[in-house]
Scaffold this motif. Structure first.
Motif, PDB file in Angstrom:
ATOM      1  N   ASN A  74       0.831  -1.208   0.000  1.00 10.46           N
ATOM      2  CA  ASN A  74       0.000   0.000   0.000  1.00 10.46           C
ATOM      3  C   ASN A  74       0.864   1.256   0.000  1.00 10.46           C
ATOM      4  OD1 ASN A  74      -2.499  -1.258  -0.032  1.00 10.46           O
ATOM      5  ND2 ASN A  74      -2.671  -1.336   2.183  1.00 10.46           N
ATOM      6  N   ALA A  75       1.911   1.256   0.830  1.00 11.70           N
ATOM      7  CA  ALA A  75       2.776   2.430   0.935  1.00 11.70           C
ATOM      8  C   ALA A  75       3.455   2.746  -0.397  1.00 11.70           C
ATOM      9  CB  ALA A  75       3.817   2.208   2.025  1.00 11.70           C
ATOM     10  N   GLU A  76       3.826   1.724  -1.146  1.00 12.74           N
ATOM     11  CA  GLU A  76       4.459   1.948  -2.450  1.00 12.74           C
ATOM     12  C   GLU A  76       3.503   2.662  -3.409  1.00 12.74           C
ATOM     13  OE1 GLU A  76       5.578  -1.964  -3.615  1.00 12.74           O
ATOM     14  OE2 GLU A  76       7.339  -2.046  -2.287  1.00 12.74           O
ATOM     15  N   ARG A  77       2.267   2.214  -3.422  1.00  9.34           N
ATOM     16  CA  ARG A  77       1.278   2.851  -4.303  1.00  9.34           C
ATOM     17  C   ARG A  77       0.921   4.250  -3.785  1.00  9.34           C
ATOM     18  NH1 ARG A  77      -2.302   2.171  -8.276  1.00  9.34           N
ATOM     19  NH2 ARG A  77      -4.379   3.074  -8.087  1.00  9.34           N
ATOM     20  N   GLN A  78       0.829   4.396  -2.489  1.00  6.47           N
ATOM     21  CA  GLN A  78       0.479   5.693  -1.908  1.00  6.47           C
ATOM     22  C   GLN A  78       1.510   6.760  -2.262  1.00  6.47           C
ATOM     23  OE1 GLN A  78       0.322   4.154   2.022  1.00  6.47           O
ATOM     24  NE2 GLN A  78      -1.847   3.578   1.920  1.00  6.47           N
ATOM     25  N   LEU A  79       2.796   6.379  -2.275  1.00 11.24           N
ATOM     26  CA  LEU A  79       3.835   7.340  -2.637  1.00 11.24           C
ATOM     27  C   LEU A  79       3.688   7.774  -4.091  1.00 11.24           C
ATOM     28  CD1 LEU A  79       6.360   8.922  -1.899  1.00 11.24           C
ATOM     29  CD2 LEU A  79       7.726   6.892  -2.475  1.00 11.24           C
ATOM     30  N   LYS A  80       3.388   6.830  -4.964  1.00 13.32           N
ATOM     31  CA  LYS A  80       3.170   7.182  -6.369  1.00 13.32           C
ATOM     32  C   LYS A  80       2.000   8.145  -6.522  1.00 13.32           C
ATOM     33  CE  LYS A  80       5.031   2.829  -8.198  1.00 13.32           C
ATOM     34  NZ  LYS A  80       4.715   1.579  -8.934  1.00 13.32           N
ATOM     35  N   LEU A  81       0.921   7.880  -5.781  1.00 15.59           N
ATOM     36  CA  LEU A  81      -0.247   8.768  -5.829  1.00 15.59           C
ATOM     37  C   LEU A  81       0.103  10.158  -5.298  1.00 15.59           C
ATOM     38  CD1 LEU A  81      -2.959   6.257  -4.552  1.00 15.59           C
ATOM     39  CD2 LEU A  81      -2.990   7.392  -6.783  1.00 15.59           C
ATOM     40  N   LEU A  82       0.888  10.197  -4.220  1.00 15.99           N
ATOM     41  CA  LEU A  82       1.243  11.487  -3.631  1.00 15.99           C
ATOM     42  C   LEU A  82       2.116  12.299  -4.580  1.00 15.99           C
ATOM     43  CD1 LEU A  82       1.093  13.450  -1.322  1.00 15.99           C
ATOM     44  CD2 LEU A  82       2.909  12.172  -0.155  1.00 15.99           C
ATOM     45  N   LYS A  83       3.036  11.654  -5.260  1.00 15.60           N
ATOM     46  CA  LYS A  83       3.855  12.354  -6.253  1.00 15.60           C
ATOM     47  C   LYS A  83       2.976  12.975  -7.345  1.00 15.60           C
ATOM     48  CE  LYS A  83       8.069   9.553  -5.793  1.00 15.60           C
ATOM     49  NZ  LYS A  83       8.956   8.584  -6.476  1.00 15.60           N
ATOM     50  N   ALA A  84       1.994  12.222  -7.798  1.00 17.50           N
ATOM     51  CA  ALA A  84       1.088  12.733  -8.833  1.00 17.50           C
ATOM     52  C   ALA A  84       0.250  13.896  -8.310  1.00 17.50           C
ATOM     53  CB  ALA A  84       0.184  11.605  -9.327  1.00 17.50           C
ATOM     54  N   ALA A  85      -0.186  13.798  -7.051  1.00 14.41           N
ATOM     55  CA  ALA A  85      -0.985  14.871  -6.456  1.00 14.41           C
ATOM     56  C   ALA A  85      -0.177  16.162  -6.368  1.00 14.41           C
ATOM     57  CB  ALA A  85      -1.467  14.444  -5.066  1.00 14.41           C
ATOM     58  N   VAL A  86       1.067  16.057  -5.912  1.00 13.83           N
ATOM     59  CA  VAL A  86       1.926  17.236  -5.796  1.00 13.83           C
ATOM     60  C   VAL A  86       2.217  17.823  -7.177  1.00 13.83           C
ATOM     61  CG1 VAL A  86       4.240  18.008  -5.120  1.00 13.83           C
ATOM     62  CG2 VAL A  86       2.923  16.513  -3.604  1.00 13.83           C
ATOM     63  N   HIS A  87       2.386  16.971  -8.167  1.00 14.09           N
ATOM     64  CA  HIS A  87       2.611  17.417  -9.546  1.00 14.09           C
ATOM     65  C   HIS A  87       1.425  18.242 -10.056  1.00 14.09           C
ATOM     66  CE1 HIS A  87       4.224  17.031 -13.684  1.00 14.09           C
ATOM     67  NE2 HIS A  87       2.965  16.883 -14.046  1.00 14.09           N
ATOM     68  N   SER A  88       0.222  17.923  -9.562  1.00 14.10           N
ATOM     69  CA  SER A  88      -1.004  18.535 -10.090  1.00 14.10           C
ATOM     70  C   SER A  88      -1.357  19.861  -9.439  1.00 14.10           C
ATOM     71  CB  SER A  88      -2.182  17.567  -9.905  1.00 14.10           C
ATOM     72  OG  SER A  88      -1.911  16.331 -10.512  1.00 14.10           O
ATOM     73  N   VAL A  89      -0.775  20.163  -8.268  1.00 16.84           N
ATOM     74  CA  VAL A  89      -1.162  21.367  -7.539  1.00 16.84           C
ATOM     75  C   VAL A  89      -0.274  22.540  -7.952  1.00 16.84           C
ATOM     76  CG1 VAL A  89       0.372  21.149  -5.507  1.00 16.84           C
ATOM     77  CG2 VAL A  89      -1.939  22.104  -5.241  1.00 16.84           C
ATOM     78  N   THR A  90      -0.799  23.746  -7.869  1.00 16.71           N
ATOM     79  CA  THR A  90      -0.038  24.935  -8.218  1.00 16.71           C
ATOM     80  C   THR A  90       1.049  25.199  -7.176  1.00 16.71           C
ATOM     81  OG1 THR A  90      -1.594  26.329  -7.018  1.00 16.71           O
ATOM     82  CG2 THR A  90      -2.006  26.019  -9.369  1.00 16.71           C
ATOM     83  N   VAL A  91       2.072  25.951  -7.568  1.00 16.28           N
ATOM     84  CA  VAL A  91       3.079  26.383  -6.602  1.00 16.28           C
ATOM     85  C   VAL A  91       2.387  27.273  -5.571  1.00 16.28           C
ATOM     86  CG1 VAL A  91       5.206  27.687  -6.257  1.00 16.28           C
ATOM     87  CG2 VAL A  91       4.940  26.230  -8.290  1.00 16.28           C
ATOM     88  N   GLY A  92       2.558  26.949  -4.313  1.00 19.60           N
ATOM     89  CA  GLY A  92       1.854  27.651  -3.248  1.00 19.60           C
ATOM     90  C   GLY A  92       0.552  26.983  -2.851  1.00 19.60           C
ATOM     91  N   GLY A  93       0.094  26.023  -3.653  1.00 17.81           N
ATOM     92  CA  GLY A  93      -1.144  25.312  -3.355  1.00 17.81           C
ATOM     93  C   GLY A  93      -0.928  24.208  -2.337  1.00 17.81           C
ATOM     94  N   LEU A  94      -2.051  23.638  -1.847  1.00 18.03           N
ATOM     95  CA  LEU A  94      -2.004  22.638  -0.789  1.00 18.03           C
ATOM     96  C   LEU A  94      -2.437  21.259  -1.279  1.00 18.03           C
ATOM     97  CD1 LEU A  94      -3.609  24.539   2.243  1.00 18.03           C
ATOM     98  CD2 LEU A  94      -1.169  24.264   1.701  1.00 18.03           C
TER      99      LEU A  94
END
Length: 362
Positions: free
Chosen positions: A262-282
């Protein structure tokens, strides 16, 4: 038929009866042996599960936590602002006595007054109903889930992504905070879960609400929309230990490797989430797991190994307790709410590498 024939038939019948009597104990013993072996297997799984989390929480805390996890899940009702509140008020006499949860959430949510966290009986709300225009009046969920969306600090005009949105409770919570010019993209890979998600959104919103966009992508590969959203919620698939303890068949599938995968997949998802947010976004990363391997350690790897710079936004909340990188709500310390972990990450800059960061770090 003569007496001889009758006697022979009676003898054969007697032999069959005797043979069946002799076989029965053997069958019973085999069945009992199989049942005992199955019971041993289940006990071994439970002991491995308990030992795994006792190492993390310590013996004393784990004993109180597992007892709280075994008790019925506690829920609240989140009133839908898009429904007719007058219709809801007429239902109040049919509901349990309510208390507002305004001390830790900013949207109208109510729990059962004088809730008994030690009971073994589930204290339920009646199912939600539709108002005169066909819009559902409230959503039943854990208050910890509402608090996770509170952590996103949603503004009325925000562009929001809910990356793993089914079954839809957190999406409905986000919608309570969005205004006329805000937007919400909800994503769910599974067709069946996505269909259910659409039904939920259709039930809680006015017809043809153009602020909503439903997607069916693999969240780990969400790289086609860089820096498109002001806020991203990642409610990541996880071990969901409380659910496992209430579902015998699911619990039998547990192993220490499960939390690692689960942790391996969660990290991949988190990387994608951070990629999608604007600079300064949450980005709010959340799970309903009690495992630090799926919670703080995933965030730690994102900070250390991710190619996009982020910082942890530290806040305190009226319920729950601090972790190194976030906040966790556990039922033994919150009168039954949770489990719910979340960490707030702010994107602080552009990618350190022009290429997308979808490689496995392990």
């Amino acid at each position: 038929m003569g007496e001889g024939g009758t006697d022979r038939r009676a003898e054969r019948l007697a032999r069959k009866i005797e043979a069946s009597k002799n076989k029965q104990p053997a069958k019973s013993k085999a069945k009992e042996k199989a049942q005992a072996k199955e019971q041993e297997r289940r006990e071994a799984i439970f002991n491995a599960f308990s030992n795994f989390y006792e190492q993390e929480y310590g013996h004393e805390r784990w004993q109180t936590l597992i007892e709280a996890l075994k008790k019925p899940v506690r829920h609240c009702i989140m009133v839908n602002k898009y429904s007719n509140t007058d219709d809801f008020k007429t239902r109040l006499p049919t509901l349990p006595e309510l208390e507002p949860l305004s001390s830790f959430v900013s949207i109208p949510c109510f729990g059962i007054a004088n809730y008994n966290a030690n009971t073994t009986e589930e204290q339920r709300f009646p199912p939600p109903q539709k108002d005169g225009t066909g819009i559902t009046d409230y959503y039943i969920l854990d208050a910890g889930s509402v608090l996770a969306t509170e952590a996103l600090d949603i503004q009325p005009d925000d562009r929001v992504l809910d990356l793993c949105a089914a079954p839809g409770g957190k999406s409905v919570s986000i919608l309570q905070r969005l205004g006329e010019y805000g937007s919400l993209t909800v994503n769910e890979l599974s067709p069946d879960r996505r269909r259910r998600l659409r039904q939920v959104l259709d039930g809680y919103l006015p017809p043809k609400d153009e602020r909503i966009n439903v997607m069916g992508k693999d969240g780990t590969k969400w790289y086609s929309e860089p820096e498109q959203y002001d806020k991203v919620l990642l409610d990541a698939p996880c071990s969901s230990e409380r659910h496992l303890l209430h579902d015998e068949k699911e619990f039998e599938q547990w192993s220490p490797k499960r939390t690692v995968h689960n942790a391996e997949r969660q990290l991949k998802l988190l990387k994608a989430a951070v990629h999608s947010v604007t600079v300064g976004g949450l980005v709010v990363y959340g799970t309903c797991s009690i495992s630090s391997a799926e919670n703080d350690k995933v965030v730690s790897k994102m900070i250390r190994k991710g190619k996009i710079p982020v910082e942890v936004v530290k806040k305190s909340w009226p319920i729950g307790e601090r972790t190194k990188y976030g906040w966790i709500i556990l039922p033994d310390m919150t009168d039954g709410w949770g489990p719910l972990y979340f960490s707030i990450l702010r994107r602080t800059g552009v990618s350190k590498n022009e290429e997308r960061d979808d490689e496995d770090d392990e």
